[in-house]
Design a protein around this motif. Structure first.
Motif, PDB file in Angstrom:
ATOM      1  N   PHE A 172     -10.619 -33.140 -36.468  1.00 37.61           N
ATOM      2  CA  PHE A 172      -9.338 -32.492 -36.741  1.00 37.61           C
ATOM      3  C   PHE A 172      -8.938 -31.525 -35.626  1.00 37.61           C
ATOM      4  O   PHE A 172      -9.002 -30.299 -35.801  1.00 37.61           O
ATOM      5  CB  PHE A 172      -9.394 -31.766 -38.089  1.00 37.61           C
ATOM      6  N   PRO A 173      -8.512 -32.062 -34.486  1.00 34.71           N
ATOM      7  CA  PRO A 173      -8.024 -31.177 -33.425  1.00 34.71           C
ATOM      8  C   PRO A 173      -6.721 -30.491 -33.845  1.00 34.71           C
ATOM      9  O   PRO A 173      -6.145 -30.815 -34.898  1.00 34.71           O
ATOM     10  CB  PRO A 173      -7.793 -32.131 -32.250  1.00 34.71           C
ATOM     11  N   GLU A 174      -6.250 -29.571 -33.043  1.00 33.84           N
ATOM     12  CA  GLU A 174      -5.069 -28.757 -33.354  1.00 33.84           C
ATOM     13  C   GLU A 174      -3.833 -29.597 -33.660  1.00 33.84           C
ATOM     14  O   GLU A 174      -3.001 -29.183 -34.462  1.00 33.84           O
ATOM     15  CB  GLU A 174      -4.783 -27.812 -32.175  1.00 33.84           C
ATOM     16  N   GLN A 217       6.715 -30.068 -36.252  1.00 33.24           N
ATOM     17  CA  GLN A 217       5.970 -31.230 -36.729  1.00 33.24           C
ATOM     18  C   GLN A 217       6.103 -31.351 -38.240  1.00 33.24           C
ATOM     19  O   GLN A 217       6.171 -30.352 -38.960  1.00 33.24           O
ATOM     20  CB  GLN A 217       4.484 -31.083 -36.381  1.00 33.24           C
ATOM     21  N   ARG A 218       6.085 -32.576 -38.714  1.00 38.50           N
ATOM     22  CA  ARG A 218       6.048 -32.806 -40.162  1.00 38.50           C
ATOM     23  C   ARG A 218       4.611 -32.615 -40.615  1.00 38.50           C
ATOM     24  O   ARG A 218       3.697 -33.247 -40.086  1.00 38.50           O
ATOM     25  CB  ARG A 218       6.518 -34.218 -40.487  1.00 38.50           C
ATOM     26  N   VAL A 219       4.442 -31.743 -41.604  1.00 39.60           N
ATOM     27  CA  VAL A 219       3.094 -31.416 -42.068  1.00 39.60           C
ATOM     28  C   VAL A 219       3.056 -31.343 -43.584  1.00 39.60           C
ATOM     29  O   VAL A 219       4.090 -31.212 -44.240  1.00 39.60           O
ATOM     30  CB  VAL A 219       2.598 -30.071 -41.480  1.00 39.60           C
ATOM     31  N   MET A 220       1.835 -31.411 -44.107  1.00 38.22           N
ATOM     32  CA  MET A 220       1.604 -31.235 -45.537  1.00 38.22           C
ATOM     33  C   MET A 220       0.569 -30.130 -45.718  1.00 38.22           C
ATOM     34  O   MET A 220      -0.391 -30.027 -44.955  1.00 38.22           O
ATOM     35  CB  MET A 220       1.113 -32.532 -46.171  1.00 38.22           C
ATOM     36  N   MET A 232      -4.397 -30.732 -37.458  1.00 31.19           N
ATOM     37  CA  MET A 232      -4.494 -29.721 -38.499  1.00 31.19           C
ATOM     38  C   MET A 232      -4.443 -28.341 -37.845  1.00 31.19           C
ATOM     39  O   MET A 232      -5.000 -28.141 -36.778  1.00 31.19           O
ATOM     40  CB  MET A 232      -5.820 -29.871 -39.236  1.00 31.19           C
ATOM     41  N   PHE A 233      -3.758 -27.415 -38.495  1.00 32.69           N
ATOM     42  CA  PHE A 233      -3.789 -26.027 -38.024  1.00 32.69           C
ATOM     43  C   PHE A 233      -3.543 -25.098 -39.200  1.00 32.69           C
ATOM     44  O   PHE A 233      -3.042 -25.506 -40.243  1.00 32.69           O
ATOM     45  CB  PHE A 233      -2.777 -25.782 -36.893  1.00 32.69           C
ATOM     46  N   GLN A 234      -3.945 -23.844 -39.006  1.00 24.84           N
ATOM     47  CA  GLN A 234      -3.760 -22.845 -40.053  1.00 24.84           C
ATOM     48  C   GLN A 234      -2.438 -22.131 -39.801  1.00 24.84           C
ATOM     49  O   GLN A 234      -2.083 -21.821 -38.670  1.00 24.84           O
ATOM     50  CB  GLN A 234      -4.908 -21.843 -40.043  1.00 24.84           C
ATOM     51  N   LEU A 235      -1.702 -21.895 -40.871  1.00 22.66           N
ATOM     52  CA  LEU A 235      -0.432 -21.195 -40.751  1.00 22.66           C
ATOM     53  C   LEU A 235      -0.652 -19.750 -40.323  1.00 22.66           C
ATOM     54  O   LEU A 235      -1.650 -19.129 -40.698  1.00 22.66           O
ATOM     55  CB  LEU A 235       0.314 -21.195 -42.087  1.00 22.66           C
ATOM     56  N   THR A 236       0.281 -19.231 -39.536  1.00 19.08           N
ATOM     57  CA  THR A 236       0.282 -17.803 -39.236  1.00 19.08           C
ATOM     58  C   THR A 236       0.884 -17.082 -40.433  1.00 19.08           C
ATOM     59  O   THR A 236       1.507 -17.705 -41.303  1.00 19.08           O
ATOM     60  CB  THR A 236       1.126 -17.497 -37.983  1.00 19.08           C
ATOM     61  N   LYS A 242      -7.063 -17.045 -48.204  1.00 17.65           N
ATOM     62  CA  LYS A 242      -6.794 -17.257 -46.783  1.00 17.65           C
ATOM     63  C   LYS A 242      -5.460 -17.965 -46.617  1.00 17.65           C
ATOM     64  O   LYS A 242      -4.950 -18.588 -47.556  1.00 17.65           O
ATOM     65  CB  LYS A 242      -7.901 -18.111 -46.157  1.00 17.65           C
ATOM     66  N   LEU A 243      -4.938 -17.903 -45.413  1.00 12.96           N
ATOM     67  CA  LEU A 243      -3.709 -18.625 -45.112  1.00 12.96           C
ATOM     68  C   LEU A 243      -3.975 -20.130 -45.192  1.00 12.96           C
ATOM     69  O   LEU A 243      -5.063 -20.597 -44.831  1.00 12.96           O
ATOM     70  CB  LEU A 243      -3.209 -18.247 -43.718  1.00 12.96           C
ATOM     71  N   PRO A 244      -2.994 -20.894 -45.643  1.00 14.95           N
ATOM     72  CA  PRO A 244      -3.201 -22.341 -45.830  1.00 14.95           C
ATOM     73  C   PRO A 244      -3.347 -23.095 -44.504  1.00 14.95           C
ATOM     74  O   PRO A 244      -2.826 -22.675 -43.474  1.00 14.95           O
ATOM     75  CB  PRO A 244      -1.930 -22.804 -46.545  1.00 14.95           C
ATOM     76  N   PHE A 245      -4.031 -24.208 -44.590  1.00 14.86           N
ATOM     77  CA  PHE A 245      -4.073 -25.168 -43.497  1.00 14.86           C
ATOM     78  C   PHE A 245      -3.001 -26.207 -43.767  1.00 14.86           C
ATOM     79  O   PHE A 245      -2.686 -26.507 -44.919  1.00 14.86           O
ATOM     80  CB  PHE A 245      -5.444 -25.855 -43.416  1.00 14.86           C
ATOM     81  N   VAL A 246      -2.452 -26.756 -42.699  1.00  9.24           N
ATOM     82  CA  VAL A 246      -1.500 -27.855 -42.827  1.00  9.24           C
ATOM     83  C   VAL A 246      -1.998 -29.020 -41.982  1.00  9.24           C
ATOM     84  O   VAL A 246      -2.685 -28.828 -40.983  1.00  9.24           O
ATOM     85  CB  VAL A 246      -0.060 -27.442 -42.419  1.00  9.24           C
ATOM     86  N   PHE A 247      -1.634 -30.219 -42.413  1.00  4.91           N
ATOM     87  CA  PHE A 247      -2.089 -31.440 -41.755  1.00  4.91           C
ATOM     88  C   PHE A 247      -0.884 -32.243 -41.293  1.00  4.91           C
ATOM     89  O   PHE A 247       0.052 -32.471 -42.064  1.00  4.91           O
ATOM     90  CB  PHE A 247      -2.932 -32.279 -42.729  1.00  4.91           C
TER      91      PHE A 247
END
Length: 172
Positions: A47-49, A17-20, A52-56, A80-85
């Protein structure tokens, strides 16, 4: 720098997916990353999965050389690990961040996602056309130099049509 090109450089492909990154969005919205993430957490049901989700840790390690994110165990950096949208998540941010800057930034980001999608569609069609020309060449032009010349001219024309056009965002 062209706004769309600048935003485009902040879009990554993760999990197909394209994310920021939250950090990049916060920079564009002119808020702290912490503030952006707090606003999202207060409205987490929006913000369902797939928004948005958090990077592993593995995804973060792959992305880190590109984005130059640093996680510091003792302050001064991310804890913390970043979130991406995804594109939908970025659109949803406009309902959470209500400033004029957030509205303008969202418009720019949405325009960028649209331009990227249009470019991908146009290039898919172009790749299909080139494959058809190659097939034609293999079948019909093996020994005929004039056909080879015509094919070269057709390919040059197609290549000219796919050259990037300067695009931009105008502010009032």
């Amino acid at each position: 720098m062209n706004d769309i090109v600048q935003i485009q450089s902040l879009i990554y492909i993760i999990r197909g997916q394209r994310v920021m990154l939250d950090r990049d969005l916060a920079m564009l919205y002119e808020v702290e990353t912490r503030a952006l993430n707090q606003a999202v957490k207060r409205n987490i049901e929006r913000f369902p999965e797939n928004f948005m989700f958090q990077l592993t840790k593995e995804e973060f390690e792959e992305l880190r050389p590109i984005s130059q994110i640093v996680i510091s165990p003792k302050g001064g950096g991310r804890q913390k690990l970043p979130f991406v949208f995804t594109e939908q998540g970025v659109a949803m941010l406009s309902s959470v961040l209500r400033s004029k800057k957030a509205i303008q930034t969202n418009i720019q980001i949405m325009n960028t996602f649209v331009k990227m999608r249009q470019w991908a569609i146009e290039n898919k069609e172009m790749a299909q056309r080139l494959a058809e020309l190659e097939h034609y060449f293999i079948q019909h032009c093996k020994d005929n130099q004039s056909d080879i010349r015509e094919l070269r001219e057709a390919m040059d024309l197609l290549i000219d049509r796919t050259k990037p056009v300067k695009i931009g965002f105008k502010t009032d």
